[in-house]
Design a protein around this motif. Structure first.
Motif, PDB file in Angstrom:
ATOM      1  N   LEU A 230       0.795  -1.307  -0.075  1.00 19.53           N
ATOM      2  CA  LEU A 230       0.352  -0.219   0.066  1.00 19.53           C
ATOM      3  C   LEU A 230       0.927   0.789  -0.172  1.00 19.53           C
ATOM      4  N   SER A 231       2.079   1.202   0.603  1.00 19.43           N
ATOM      5  CA  SER A 231       2.987   2.663   0.166  1.00 19.43           C
ATOM      6  C   SER A 231       3.539   2.616  -0.654  1.00 19.43           C
ATOM      7  N   GLN A 232       4.167   1.428  -1.272  1.00 18.09           N
ATOM      8  CA  GLN A 232       4.507   1.428  -2.456  1.00 18.09           C
ATOM      9  C   GLN A 232       3.651   1.702  -3.884  1.00 18.09           C
ATOM     10  N   SER A 233       1.952   1.444  -3.649  1.00 14.05           N
ATOM     11  CA  SER A 233       0.806   1.925  -4.147  1.00 14.05           C
ATOM     12  C   SER A 233       0.495   3.493  -4.551  1.00 14.05           C
ATOM     13  N   GLY A 234       1.234   4.457  -2.953  1.00 10.56           N
ATOM     14  CA  GLY A 234       0.644   5.445  -3.243  1.00 10.56           C
ATOM     15  C   GLY A 234      -0.425   5.481  -2.305  1.00 10.56           C
ATOM     16  N   TRP A 235      -1.301   4.495  -1.590  1.00 12.03           N
ATOM     17  CA  TRP A 235      -2.451   4.123  -1.143  1.00 12.03           C
ATOM     18  C   TRP A 235      -2.302   5.314   0.265  1.00 12.03           C
ATOM     19  N   ILE A 236      -0.921   5.421   0.779  1.00  9.79           N
ATOM     20  CA  ILE A 236      -0.360   5.407   2.079  1.00  9.79           C
ATOM     21  C   ILE A 236       0.515   6.647   2.014  1.00  9.79           C
ATOM     22  N   LYS A 237       0.940   7.607   2.048  1.00  9.26           N
ATOM     23  CA  LYS A 237       1.022   8.211   2.132  1.00  9.26           C
ATOM     24  C   LYS A 237       2.799   8.343   2.618  1.00  9.26           C
ATOM     25  N   SER A 238       3.222   9.376   1.938  1.00  8.64           N
ATOM     26  CA  SER A 238       4.823  10.168   3.010  1.00  8.64           C
ATOM     27  C   SER A 238       4.182  10.763   4.528  1.00  8.64           C
ATOM     28  N   GLY A 239       5.026  10.863   5.289  1.00  5.06           N
ATOM     29  CA  GLY A 239       4.526  11.789   6.656  1.00  5.06           C
ATOM     30  C   GLY A 239       3.028  11.312   6.962  1.00  5.06           C
ATOM     31  N   GLU A 240       2.674   9.884   7.046  1.00  6.85           N
ATOM     32  CA  GLU A 240       1.695   9.307   7.664  1.00  6.85           C
ATOM     33  C   GLU A 240       2.220   7.987   8.830  1.00  6.85           C
ATOM     34  N   THR A 241       1.141   8.800   9.818  1.00  8.23           N
ATOM     35  CA  THR A 241       1.244   7.214  11.029  1.00  8.23           C
ATOM     36  C   THR A 241       0.317   6.202  10.301  1.00  8.23           C
ATOM     37  N   VAL A 242       1.174   5.099  10.823  1.00 12.83           N
ATOM     38  CA  VAL A 242       0.399   4.005  10.613  1.00 12.83           C
ATOM     39  C   VAL A 242       0.862   2.586  11.862  1.00 12.83           C
ATOM     40  N   LEU A 243      -0.279   2.699  12.055  1.00  7.84           N
ATOM     41  CA  LEU A 243      -0.313   1.040  13.034  1.00  7.84           C
ATOM     42  C   LEU A 243      -0.528  -0.599  12.307  1.00  7.84           C
ATOM     43  N   LEU A 244       0.328  -1.417  13.002  1.00 10.84           N
ATOM     44  CA  LEU A 244       0.384  -2.526  12.239  1.00 10.84           C
ATOM     45  C   LEU A 244      -0.192  -3.242  13.685  1.00 10.84           C
ATOM     46  N   LEU A 245      -1.745  -3.729  13.550  1.00 13.24           N
ATOM     47  CA  LEU A 245      -1.711  -5.210  14.713  1.00 13.24           C
ATOM     48  C   LEU A 245      -1.285  -6.132  14.869  1.00 13.24           C
ATOM     49  N   ASN A 246      -0.096  -6.245  15.556  1.00 11.79           N
ATOM     50  CA  ASN A 246       0.178  -7.876  15.241  1.00 11.79           C
ATOM     51  C   ASN A 246      -0.506  -8.406  16.143  1.00 11.79           C
ATOM     52  N   THR A 247      -1.332  -9.786  15.713  1.00 10.80           N
ATOM     53  CA  THR A 247      -2.629 -10.230  16.982  1.00 10.80           C
ATOM     54  C   THR A 247      -1.916 -11.885  17.687  1.00 10.80           C
ATOM     55  N   GLY A 248      -0.844 -11.551  17.099  1.00 10.89           N
ATOM     56  CA  GLY A 248      -0.327 -13.054  18.197  1.00 10.89           C
ATOM     57  C   GLY A 248       1.225 -12.905  18.215  1.00 10.89           C
ATOM     58  N   SER A 249       1.730 -14.518  18.840  1.00  9.94           N
ATOM     59  CA  SER A 249       2.923 -14.283  19.038  1.00  9.94           C
ATOM     60  C   SER A 249       3.012 -16.047  17.428  1.00  9.94           C
ATOM     61  N   GLY A 250       4.060 -15.777  17.416  1.00  9.23           N
ATOM     62  CA  GLY A 250       4.610 -17.016  15.960  1.00  9.23           C
ATOM     63  C   GLY A 250       5.093 -18.147  17.115  1.00  9.23           C
ATOM     64  N   TYR A 251       5.606 -18.475  17.887  1.00  9.84           N
ATOM     65  CA  TYR A 251       5.906 -19.418  18.883  1.00  9.84           C
ATOM     66  C   TYR A 251       5.027 -21.073  17.925  1.00  9.84           C
ATOM     67  N   LYS A 252       3.864 -20.301  18.189  1.00 16.18           N
ATOM     68  CA  LYS A 252       2.974 -21.782  18.073  1.00 16.18           C
ATOM     69  C   LYS A 252       2.710 -22.051  17.011  1.00 16.18           C
ATOM     70  N   TYR A 253       3.518 -20.914  16.158  1.00 18.52           N
ATOM     71  CA  TYR A 253       2.824 -21.419  14.328  1.00 18.52           C
ATOM     72  C   TYR A 253       3.717 -21.982  13.764  1.00 18.52           C
ATOM     73  N   LEU A 254       5.196 -22.695  14.773  1.00 21.01           N
ATOM     74  CA  LEU A 254       6.387 -23.095  14.593  1.00 21.01           C
ATOM     75  C   LEU A 254       6.339 -24.159  13.458  1.00 21.01           C
ATOM     76  N   ASP A 255       5.285 -25.039  13.587  1.00 24.07           N
ATOM     77  CA  ASP A 255       5.029 -26.592  12.650  1.00 24.07           C
ATOM     78  C   ASP A 255       4.615 -25.521  10.957  1.00 24.07           C
ATOM     79  N   ASN A 256       4.240 -24.633  10.904  1.00 24.19           N
ATOM     80  CA  ASN A 256       3.256 -24.227   9.753  1.00 24.19           C
ATOM     81  C   ASN A 256       5.160 -23.190   9.149  1.00 24.19           C
ATOM     82  N   ILE A 257       5.684 -22.514  10.324  1.00 21.89           N
ATOM     83  CA  ILE A 257       6.163 -21.711   9.179  1.00 21.89           C
ATOM     84  C   ILE A 257       8.098 -22.501   9.161  1.00 21.89           C
ATOM     85  N   GLU A 258       8.011 -23.485  10.332  1.00 23.46           N
ATOM     86  CA  GLU A 258       9.707 -24.233   9.245  1.00 23.46           C
ATOM     87  C   GLU A 258       9.703 -24.715   8.146  1.00 23.46           C
TER      88      GLU A 258
END
Ligand SMILES: *Cc1c(COP(=O)(O)O)cnc(C)c1O
Ligand SMILES: [Zn+2]
Length: 395
Positions: free
Chosen positions: A367-395
């Protein structure tokens, strides 16, 4: 019997978000009882100007219960807490080269009990259900909600039955068993789990705490909105990215902003809300871009972001309303991009996020590359959880 100790809750009643029908607060409810409506119910509060100030919050405990006036539990003894909420907001400084003039913040929900923001919703839902006399719960889950329900039920001394897809990493199954819950593995997705859980609930009289089919998980999750406002000194970010499964978080945060405006703690400015889905289940994205009021069932199978494998959110209409009211957007991300984003966050920022949270980092860059999010803006990402329970999926 211990003496009742009031929480100071300003909860007055429940209201259907679609037809406006009012429901009394002191009995158990699921959704609107009008068969032609069946929309979600929202808790309503009566604000009194002399009850709490922004300043008064400063001496409160560092948990979501600091906002107890705006939560539905009325007797302190019914609060079932493991220290959920008040998670940190971290600036992503080492990834600045990708940020191209935007300030990127990450609210890290992996710090919650059982490693995800599901703890918020289930702390409040289990507390309120306890207050209303529930003894046994049932939940369909993609993983994290089951673990959280099992933990809060254990703490409350109540019973929990969990319906979880077989294709869920083993850590999610193990934790529910350790918490003493009964788990049923289902050869299917969360919709299949939901059907079975609903049937068992009807037969056995268990209380079904499916996403947005009871009103109080929403109240727990809305506290993310209260915290974001308070932690950022009552200045909301310009853009918020949220990994959308059932949508409790996005609908809850929006509700929080409305309540905070009614109280007079924030103005009418709102972040542009972005729903981030998995390519596997991107019905909200399709509906958003087609201007449709509801989403269609969509499931293309396994994704490493199990929390995003929700083919048809019950509150699709409410999610789409938030996206449109905020001038927001909807995007979906595939597993290979999620995995790259997860590694980038981990190796640069020291954060092992859940794949659902990592999807936001990829979506931000797009969205930053497409210009939808603009320079100077504040963006909050909500990381909803820990990766530790997903190690079967991500290893
Ligand atoms: C459940 C879950 C989601 C989706 O949350 P909703 O509020 O249902 O949209 C996202 N991320 C993680 C880690 C989850 O466990
Ligand atoms: Zn209704």
């Amino acid at each position: 019997m211990l003496e009742k100790k009031a929480t100071g809750s300003l909860f007055t009643h429940l209201q259907c978000v679609e037809c406006g029908k009012i429901y009394p607060k002191n009995v158990l409810h699921h959704v609107c009882a009008d068969e032609s409506c069946k929309a979600i119910l929202a808790a309503r509060y009566q604000w009194k100007s002399n009850t709490l100030t922004k300043e008064g919050l400063k001496n409160r405990p560092s948990s979501l219960w600091r906002y107890r006036e705006f939560l539905p539990v009325e007797d302190e003894q019914n609060i079932v807490t493991l220290g959920e909420g008040f998670t940190p907001i971290l600036p992503l400084l080492n990834l600045k080269q990708y940020a191209a003039g935007k300030q990127v913040l990450l609210k890290d929900e992996s710090n919650n009990p059982t490693g995800s923001f599901k703890a918020r919703g289930l702390s409040v839902a289990v507390s309120k259900a306890k207050e209303l006399g529930v003894a046994t719960f049932v939940i369909p889950t993609a993983g994290n909600a089951g673990g959280a329900l099992a933990a809060y039920a254990a703490k409350a001394g109540l019973k929990a039955h969990i319906f979880m897809p077989t294709l869920t990493p083993s850590a999610f199954k193990t934790e529910t068993r350790l918490f003493g819950a009964e788990i049923t593995e289902v050869d299917g997705n969360i919709s299949d789990c939901g059907k079975l859980a609903g049937e068992k609930a009807a037969q056995a009289g268990w209380f079904d705490v499916s996403t947005l089919k009871e009103p109080y998980r929403l109240e727990g999750k809305k506290t993310m909105g209260y915290e974001i406002a308070e932690q950022l000194s009552w200045q909301l970010p310009d853009v918020m990215l949220y990994p959308t499964g059932g949508g409790t978080g996005i609908v809850g945060i929006w509700k929080a902003f409305d309540e905070l405006e009614q109280v007079g703690w924030i103005g009418s400015n709102r972040p542009r809300m972005v729903a981030v889905q998995s390519n596997s289940c991107n019905g909200i994205c399709t509906a958003f871009h087609q201007n449709a009021p509801r989403s269609e069932y969509k499931d293309s199978g396994f994704t490493i972001a199990n929390g995003l494998r929700v083919p048809k959110p019950y509150a699709d209409k409410e999610i789409l309303k938030v996206l449109r009211a905020s001038n927001g957007y909807a995007v979906s991300v595939g597993d290979s991009d999620i995995l790259l984003a997860l590694k980038e966050l981990a190796s640069n920022e020291g954060l092992l996020t859940a794949p659902e949270g990592a999807a936001l980092w990829h979506a931000f860059k797009a969205l930053s590359q497409s210009g939808w999010i603009k320079s100077g803006e504040t963006v909050l990402l909500l990381n909803t959880g820990s990766g530790y329970k997903y190690l079967d999926n991500i290893e």
